[in-house]
Design a protein around this motif. Structure first.
Motif, PDB file in Angstrom:
ATOM      1  N   ASN A 121      -4.993  -2.527   1.189  1.00  0.00           N
ATOM      2  CA  ASN A 121      -4.857  -1.142   0.728  1.00  0.00           C
ATOM      3  C   ASN A 121      -3.374  -0.756   0.840  1.00  0.00           C
TER       4      ASN A 121
ATOM      5  N   ASP B 254       1.400  -2.203   3.323  1.00  0.00           N
ATOM      6  CA  ASP B 254       1.445  -1.754   4.718  1.00  0.00           C
ATOM      7  C   ASP B 254       0.193  -2.222   5.470  1.00  0.00           C
TER       8      ASP B 254
ATOM      9  N   PHE C 165       8.973   0.072   9.371  1.00  0.00           N
ATOM     10  CA  PHE C 165       7.579   0.004   9.809  1.00  0.00           C
ATOM     11  C   PHE C 165       7.335  -1.186  10.740  1.00  0.00           C
TER      12      PHE C 165
ATOM     13  N   PHE D 249       4.651  -1.203  13.817  1.00  0.00           N
ATOM     14  CA  PHE D 249       3.533  -2.135  13.999  1.00  0.00           C
ATOM     15  C   PHE D 249       3.632  -2.824  15.365  1.00  0.00           C
TER      16      PHE D 249
ATOM     17  N   LEU E 278       2.448  -0.451  17.910  1.00  0.00           N
ATOM     18  CA  LEU E 278       1.006  -0.198  17.798  1.00  0.00           C
ATOM     19  C   LEU E 278       0.195  -1.312  18.444  1.00  0.00           C
TER      20      LEU E 278
ATOM     21  N   GLY F 124       0.691   4.717  -6.332  1.00  0.00           N
ATOM     22  CA  GLY F 124      -0.431   5.628  -6.126  1.00  0.00           C
ATOM     23  C   GLY F 124      -1.771   4.939  -5.981  1.00  0.00           C
ATOM     24  N   ALA F 125      -1.852   3.677  -6.411  1.00  0.00           N
ATOM     25  CA  ALA F 125      -3.132   2.966  -6.364  1.00  0.00           C
ATOM     26  C   ALA F 125      -3.354   2.220  -5.060  1.00  0.00           C
ATOM     27  N   ARG F 126      -2.302   2.008  -4.285  1.00  0.00           N
ATOM     28  CA  ARG F 126      -2.377   1.314  -3.001  1.00  0.00           C
ATOM     29  C   ARG F 126      -2.933  -0.101  -3.139  1.00  0.00           C
TER      30      ARG F 126
ATOM     31  N   ASN G  24     -12.637  -3.022   7.936  1.00  0.00           N
ATOM     32  CA  ASN G  24     -12.938  -2.204   6.763  1.00  0.00           C
ATOM     33  C   ASN G  24     -13.201  -3.121   5.573  1.00  0.00           C
TER      34      ASN G  24
ATOM     35  N   PRO H  82       0.925   8.448  -3.175  1.00  0.00           N
ATOM     36  CA  PRO H  82       0.031   9.599  -2.995  1.00  0.00           C
ATOM     37  C   PRO H  82       0.522  10.474  -1.837  1.00  0.00           C
TER      38      PRO H  82
ATOM     39  N   PRO I 261       0.561  11.549   1.597  1.00  0.00           N
ATOM     40  CA  PRO I 261       0.020  10.883   2.787  1.00  0.00           C
ATOM     41  C   PRO I 261      -0.825  11.824   3.651  1.00  0.00           C
TER      42      PRO I 261
ATOM     43  N   ASN J 185      -9.970   5.704   4.343  1.00  0.00           N
ATOM     44  CA  ASN J 185     -10.304   4.812   3.233  1.00  0.00           C
ATOM     45  C   ASN J 185     -11.761   4.344   3.407  1.00  0.00           C
TER      46      ASN J 185
ATOM     47  N   PHE K  75      -0.141   2.908  11.126  1.00  0.00           N
ATOM     48  CA  PHE K  75      -0.936   1.785  10.604  1.00  0.00           C
ATOM     49  C   PHE K  75      -0.833   1.720   9.083  1.00  0.00           C
ATOM     50  N   ASN K  76      -1.091   2.830   8.414  1.00  0.00           N
ATOM     51  CA  ASN K  76      -1.088   2.841   6.944  1.00  0.00           C
ATOM     52  C   ASN K  76      -1.016   4.288   6.454  1.00  0.00           C
ATOM     53  N   PRO K  77       0.195   4.847   6.381  1.00  0.00           N
ATOM     54  CA  PRO K  77       0.336   6.278   6.077  1.00  0.00           C
ATOM     55  C   PRO K  77      -0.297   6.694   4.750  1.00  0.00           C
ATOM     56  N   TYR K  78      -0.143   5.839   3.750  1.00  0.00           N
ATOM     57  CA  TYR K  78      -0.685   6.191   2.429  1.00  0.00           C
ATOM     58  C   TYR K  78      -2.066   5.554   2.279  1.00  0.00           C
ATOM     59  N   ASN K  79      -2.993   5.903   3.157  1.00  0.00           N
ATOM     60  CA  ASN K  79      -4.286   5.184   3.134  1.00  0.00           C
ATOM     61  C   ASN K  79      -5.244   5.674   2.055  1.00  0.00           C
ATOM     62  N   ILE K  80      -4.970   6.847   1.472  1.00  0.00           N
ATOM     63  CA  ILE K  80      -5.846   7.351   0.403  1.00  0.00           C
ATOM     64  C   ILE K  80      -5.100   7.299  -0.926  1.00  0.00           C
ATOM     65  N   ASN K  81      -5.628   6.540  -1.879  1.00  0.00           N
ATOM     66  CA  ASN K  81      -4.944   6.415  -3.163  1.00  0.00           C
ATOM     67  C   ASN K  81      -5.127   7.673  -4.005  1.00  0.00           C
TER      68      ASN K  81
END
Lengths: 361, 361
Positions: A82, A85, A111, A115, A118, A214-216, A238, B56, B58, B82, B237-243
């Motif tokens: 996704n 990242d 990043f 990571f 994290l 935008g599509a990730r 996931n 997108p 974030p 997601n 982890f993944n800032p832009y997780n929603i497309n």
């Protein structure tokens, strides 16, 4: 912070993405997005997908297959994430621990250190040389997993394939992860080295050259064993991580190679033209193989230049980090956008020089 | 497995999603997908989104706001993931460790134990009673974070809001996570309890009642402090997780309440009708508040029934787990689909009874 947060995460310092302006319109040259829309075939493909009530294919089969065909590997050598990242996060989680540390340059994608924090890993940052190039000797037999953005951000500089191969050869018992987010703008991809090195992981993205931020969508290409490890982790975190719409858009993008090559070619021309113009204005500019320029203005501080551009309606990225504080990172837009950027830059420099003369008198 | 995998992940046993058939066409009643397509407004919204070259938002601002308005909370009390699987993964990662264990029923969404293993946590599974109901006494002052799917899968049974409140009251120093994936099909949501309990997290999804399993959208509703913790983790982890496409589709879905209420009403009617029909065929069927039925056929083993249905072109879910081996989980489809399912079931039972008579003779 809530009273419930695990102490493991108390000290996290999250990644700060480039500004996403709400309200005021800016010329956005700050997050290395493509100035070109996705191809018509991509838009058509995502419009055609209507069966959204069904779960997506958790193996992203079709998209893996078209990517595999393009890179001349098997579909079981492709792992979809996704965004890259997420791919990178999974790589840290799957392959790094106290016995398998990871190292990367001090000036690179910010990043990587997030990571590391994290997942409770030591930050092994290896300083770039004064000219921002990598000293290959630093990585030879380094006893750790190696992570290199090639070309590198924010410096824009890249290593040759044979230099990557040296790192692979001298670290056969450790992973060498090459983050090729910007590879389509001029660098030499390491994908062909996969045939000979099972310790190589190449990470790429649809967010830059394929106009799909935008599509990730991001992916790793590696040995089938490494990909199986990543899938095991994904199916424990996931399983349906790629949505149906992005899957369709991504598949169409890979198949529409001609459109994207055209966009890349135009972007490279605009980059070179902008670089020459900036150098004429006495900027120090690295030889970027990416869709951005890393540039130091003459006679004005990096932050001041960044703030002035913002007042002029242009966003670029400034990093408040010691070695690169005088630089800004400028994403390449369309030729027209870059003309506007250069015009405004000239105004700013002129104003700044006048100010200096006034102060000096 | 590659030779590079961290030993932390060596023993992972990933979640196994329901079969996604390739090739042969089945009537898919095995993954609790909605039999109804997304609303026309949702399809129009995702078609309209073309700026895919841009990252997108974030913070998923607009989607958070429409959800907040619907649930009468503030936008800073909403966390988007997601899919709700990602939300749950983040909850385990952020709030559970050796000092903050988590417990949940033994018969519930199988992913909870996978998350526990992924994050190195003890599996505290609390047995349901023989009739698959929860013994509230088991959770009073249990000294751990509590995770309950309400309504529960695969049993279909739900707790009343006042029962959830008891768990919240007696565990004020621990989190109580209520996974409401199926809440729109009949259960009582706990969202209104958020006003009084800062230890409550409600998790919901767009995958079931909102017909958007393919778009991957889930969310948590909780105190703003808990949501801030989740965002901190997400931005590490993944800032832009929603497309962008799913964001637009989801926003339109929340706003098109009428369509989804209509779908839920029809589904509930079909469920009740199917339940009565199965009981007439001597099935044991729980009183489900979900979009599926949990049912035990009479005179034929659960696995045998599952395999027979598959031969008849119908996929349902069978769990090879001790206490529920004789049951199958049947997603509710359209009225026509369920008529077909019942017809084929009658054929299978008839065949099976004949077989038994033959064997007995």
């Amino acid at each position: 912070m809530s009273r419930f947060l695990s102490k493991r995460l108390n000290s996290l310092e999250p990644y700060v993405p480039g500004e996403q302006p709400h309200g005021k319109k800016y010329l956005k040259l700050n997050t290395n997005e493509s100035p070109y829309p996705p191809s018509p075939a991509v838009l058509a493909a995502k419009n055609k997908e209507e069966n959204l009530q069904l779960y997506p294919d958790p193996d992203a089969g079709l998209l893996s297959e078209v990517l595999a065909a393009k890179y001349k590997v098997n579909a079981n050598q492709i792992f979809l994430g996704n965004g890259s990242d997420e791919v990178l996060a999974f790589l840290f989680q799957a392959f790094c621990d106290e016995d398998h540390e990871i190292c990367y340059p001090d000036l690179t994608y910010g990043f990587y250190s997030v990571f590391a924090a994290l997942f409770g890993l030591k930050r092994n940052e290896i300083p770039l040389k004064a000219d921002f190039t990598i000293d290959l000797g630093d990585y030879a037999f380094c006893g750790k997993n190696v992570l290199i953005a090639n070309p590198n951000a924010p410096t824009g500089l890249s290593l040759k394939r044979e230099e990557i191969e040296q790192i692979l050869k001298t670290n056969a018992e450790h992973l060498v992860i090459i983050d090729e987010a910007y590879i389509d703008f001029g660098g030499e991809s390491s994908v062909s080295l996969l045939e000979r090195y099972d310790n190589l992981i190449v990470v790429q993205t649809f967010s830059k050259s394929r106009s799909l931020a935008g599509a990730r969508l991001g992916y790793a290409i590696a040995s089938k064993e490494i990909i199986a490890d990543l899938k095991k982790l994904k199916f424990s975190f996931n399983p349906y991580n790629i949505n149906s719409l992005s899957m369709k858009a991504g598949t169409a993008a890979v198949l529409d190679e001609e459109y994207y090559c055209m966009c890349c070619e135009e972007l490279i021309q605009t980059r070179e033209k902008t670089k020459r113009a900036l150098r004429e204005l006495k900027f120090t500019v690295t030889n970027s193989d990416t869709n951005f320029l890393f540039a130091k203005p003459d006679g004005i501080k990096g932050e001041e230049y960044y703030l002035a551009l913002k007042r002029h309606g242009i966003l670029v990225r400034h990093f408040n980090t010691e070695r690169i504080r005088d630089y800004v990172r400028i994403s390449i837009g369309t030729p027209l956008q870059m003309d506007f950027f250069l015009e405004e830059t000239k105004k700013i420099l002129k104003g700044s020089k006048k100010m200096q003369e006034v102060i000096q008198k």
